[in-house]
Design a protein around this motif. Sequence first.
Motif, short mmCIF file in Angstrom:
data_model
loop_
_atom_site.label_atom_id
_atom_site.label_comp_id
_atom_site.label_asym_id
_atom_site.label_seq_id
_atom_site.Cartn_x
_atom_site.Cartn_y
_atom_site.Cartn_z
N TYR A 112 35.53 39.95 36.22
CA TYR A 112 34.77 39.08 35.15
C TYR A 112 33.46 38.48 35.20
O TYR A 112 32.62 38.80 34.31
N ASP A 113 33.26 38.14 36.55
CA ASP A 113 31.97 37.27 36.90
C ASP A 113 30.79 38.23 37.18
O ASP A 113 29.81 38.10 36.78
N PHE A 114 31.26 39.58 37.62
CA PHE A 114 29.98 40.35 37.96
C PHE A 114 30.14 41.84 37.31
O PHE A 114 30.96 42.68 37.41
N LYS A 115 29.37 41.73 36.07
CA LYS A 115 29.47 42.91 35.17
C LYS A 115 28.83 44.19 35.95
O LYS A 115 29.25 45.34 35.60
N GLU A 116 28.28 44.07 36.93
CA GLU A 116 27.64 45.10 37.68
C GLU A 116 28.70 46.04 38.32
O GLU A 116 28.49 47.06 38.81
N ILE A 117 29.99 45.39 38.47
CA ILE A 117 31.11 46.12 39.09
C ILE A 117 31.50 47.01 38.09
O ILE A 117 32.16 46.67 37.15
N GLU A 118 31.50 48.44 38.38
CA GLU A 118 31.90 49.49 37.47
C GLU A 118 33.67 49.43 37.26
O GLU A 118 33.99 49.67 36.25
N ASN A 119 34.10 49.36 38.50
CA ASN A 119 35.59 49.41 38.50
C ASN A 119 36.29 48.88 39.77
O ASN A 119 35.38 48.72 40.67
N LEU A 120 37.39 48.46 39.70
CA LEU A 120 37.65 47.70 40.72
C LEU A 120 39.42 48.33 40.92
O LEU A 120 40.11 48.35 39.76
N THR A 121 40.03 48.19 41.79
CA THR A 121 41.23 48.73 42.32
C THR A 121 41.82 47.84 43.50
O THR A 121 41.25 47.59 44.51
N PHE A 269 28.17 35.71 46.34
CA PHE A 269 29.61 35.28 46.75
C PHE A 269 29.93 33.70 47.13
O PHE A 269 30.92 33.11 46.61
N PRO A 270 28.86 33.15 47.79
CA PRO A 270 29.23 31.67 47.97
C PRO A 270 29.52 30.84 46.83
O PRO A 270 30.38 30.03 46.50
N ALA A 271 28.48 30.86 45.97
CA ALA A 271 28.83 30.54 44.34
C ALA A 271 30.03 30.61 43.86
O ALA A 271 30.48 29.92 43.03
N PHE A 272 30.28 31.98 43.81
CA PHE A 272 31.41 32.43 43.23
C PHE A 272 32.61 31.91 44.17
O PHE A 272 33.74 31.39 43.05
N ASP A 274 32.87 28.88 45.44
CA ASP A 274 32.87 27.39 45.15
C ASP A 274 33.18 27.20 43.53
O ASP A 274 33.61 26.29 43.18
N ARG A 275 32.96 28.21 42.67
CA ARG A 275 33.10 28.14 41.38
C ARG A 275 34.85 28.40 40.95
O ARG A 275 35.11 27.71 40.14
N HIS A 276 35.44 29.08 42.10
CA HIS A 276 36.65 29.24 41.51
C HIS A 276 37.96 29.01 42.37
O HIS A 276 38.92 28.77 42.14
N MET A 277 37.57 28.71 43.72
CA MET A 277 38.63 28.21 44.60
C MET A 277 38.72 26.80 44.37
O MET A 277 38.11 26.03 44.08
N GLN A 287 32.19 27.19 52.42
CA GLN A 287 31.97 26.70 54.00
C GLN A 287 32.99 26.95 54.97
O GLN A 287 32.85 27.30 56.25
N GLY A 288 34.01 27.08 54.39
CA GLY A 288 35.28 27.65 55.02
C GLY A 288 35.72 29.05 55.26
O GLY A 288 36.38 29.32 55.99
N THR A 289 35.27 29.60 54.16
CA THR A 289 35.58 31.16 54.21
C THR A 289 34.41 31.93 53.28
O THR A 289 33.48 31.18 52.91
N SER A 290 34.24 33.01 53.59
CA SER A 290 33.20 33.99 53.19
C SER A 290 33.74 35.30 52.54
O SER A 290 34.86 35.91 53.33
#
Length: 832
Positions: A112-121, A269-272, A274-277, A287-290
């Motif tokens: 949802y957040d990264f439109k550049e991702i063409e596909n995901l599985t 990814f860091p902002a991602f 912090d935004r969702h977790m 700071q605890g995961t990446s």
Amino acid sequence: MVTNDAVNKRKQQTTNEKQKSIAMIYNYLKIAIRNLKKYKFISFINIFGLTVGLACCLLILIYILHELSYDKYHPNADRVYRVTRTFNNPETGTVSLVLSTISPPFAPYLKYDFKEIENLTRTLQNGPTAIRYGENMFNEPNVYFADDQFFDFFKTPVLKGSPTKALADPYCVMLSNEMATKYFGKEDPMDKTIRINLGRYFDFKVTGIFKPLPSNAHFHPDIMMSFNTLNDTLIYGAENLRTNWGNNSFFTYIRLPEHYNPNSLIKQFPAFLDRHMTDGGRYKPSQGTSLSLQKLTDIHLKSHTDYEAEENGDVKRVYVFSAIALFILLIACINYMNLSTARSTLRAREIGIRKVVGAQRKEIMFQFLSESVLVSCVAMLLAFAITWLTLPWLNQLSGQSLSIDILLNWKMIFLIVVIPFIVGILSGIYPALFMSSFQPIKTLKGFLKSGGGIISFRKVLVTLQFCISIILIICTAIVFDQMRYMQNKALGYDKEHIVTVPYASELDGRYDAFRNDLLANSYVKNVARSSRIPTGRLLDEMGSSIESADTLAPITADIKFVMTDHDFVPTYGISVIKGRSFSRDFGADTSAFLINESAAKILGFKSSDAAIGKNFGYGGRKGKLVGVFKDFNFESLRQRIVPLVLLIPKTNGNYGRISIKISGNGIASALSTIEHTWKKFLPETPYQYNFLDENFAKLYSAEQRQRSLFTIFSCLAMFIACLGLFGLSAFAISQRIKEIGIRKVLGANVGTIVTLLSKDFLKLVIYAAVPAFVIAWIAMDKWLQDFAYRISIPWWIFIVAGIIAAAVALFTISFQAVRAALANPVKSLRTE
């Protein structure tokens, strides 16, 4: 204006030149074949040495090409990435865990957040799974959950069913064609029902058949269940799939656009996070995961996370075997150089006559190069045949499915055709330059001798051969010593005669009866349950707290845990050095904790005694530390011993394996009892067991295979070097045959003559040893860094390697030297 006669004359001249060139090449080949027949001994050594060297190179090339080909079958391999997760300690800045899997909520947010991702599985490895169809019941190891994008994403050929719809609905399953044949034989499996045990048996409809992933894929599912089945609350819990950030079991792959830089996504990814977790307390989630991205084609050779779908390779092994292949080929080429220059005096008059009748130096060089290329071509043909014959042996030794077909593409065929010319030119260029430089007057008068320059260069080449051989001997010895150390090191627990079987949920409420039936056999000594068993990885961790004044204060210590029952510690013979183990005499002991020495230190206790009786919290549970056990190697010796806590779970669902200690005197009886008891309590679950020491051996299977291959190719390198030395010493001795005869007439004995003929070659071994010792020490010190517990490189290995090289050289030379020393001097002095 050009006349027709001039044009015709020029064409005729061109035709004559072509015919002359063809005739010259034909003449060179004829002379080359004649010389090969004339000098049979040297020709045999040259061809045989190059054949063995090229065969080794081809075998190693097949192995390397196979390793480098992993996941490249995928049409979009260069744009596919696996999302990985790293856990960090914000206070210390240390990494506690690196996983190739992530939590289930990440995938929808990423899409949802990264439109550049063409596909995901996404896939989820289910582990060994009991499956039934009719009367057939099997325990399948390669069972996965997969979403409906999997087959379209990985472009896996689907033989029956829809690639995008077959896994769309819950309780649908796709089988590899091998599994379909295994379960259904010649029946059409489509729309038939199989029963899969996921805590209890569920009915799954077969909606598709797929072709298995190739051997050079980093994972190999045989059975794929629909991902939407996980939304059933009886299996997993729908709420968990949307909110469970703690379960990191899901392989998640994304495809990015062409020419897109993955680092630009990683930076977001860091902002991602912090935004969702959910809020992580004092620290931001980032700071605890990446999160990071791992290229699909890098997974097999360059990924060494704490959890992988299957055992990966190692790019270091590719480098090591590439070096060995080059070493072997170099030794074979050196043999050719040495033997060709050594016999130069035998062909001096031939060269002199050619120069007198008008041959140019470049023509003579071309002649000798054509000879070396011819030898290389013959050797390559023989090497290809040997490779084809020995490849099944290499497959058995390496545990892989290597095929000579990997060489049958236009790039490899071109390389194989070119290699003989490259090897022939490299090995023949120096002899060609040397022999084409002869002065015709001196050669025809018989004044040519192998001067100091050529002898010195030949000695340099022989020294290089022995340097390589000594390096390989040392490296092989150190690999053997490290393997022996790992096999024999005291681990801190008893791994002998322990049988492990999976814990099944059907035993809940009946486990005590199951255990008592096993213990009724006198050869069954103990039975225990645990979430993990030694030889596995310690990946589980929860927050901990320790007594501070009258309260429990949170701490940031990285402490792993294993859920056990009361019998785990005595079953494995783990030494409790302070306090006590879990005991049924103290109630359920569900509020008690056992920690190892490393955990006691990281918790700040000055001694193990100080920890006993202290209040402790772990994963939301509170209780007391009742015992401290001695550090032991739960994991492989590649990993250091980590802080560990043992605790008894409140529910049976946390157990994963049952460990059964049996007597070494009644193994057959004990195994029969285990199987009978299993079938009595679990008739619907296939019986499968393992010995713990077999699991232990598997930990180092890659190193064991590397050791075997290393030893074989090292011995072959030494053999090729000795082959060249044998030919060189035979030629050198034949040149001194009159000198030997005179010395014998004057009273020299066999020992004196052998010493005289051998000492020059043995000096070269000593010269080779010095650089070999340095290079081998640097290389093996770096290799040993991969092991947390390793040997100190013993000095005596270097001395022994030098002695072995000298002994082999002496044996090789002595065979010829003794033969010359025992010859009748009258014959050698009579010949002119």
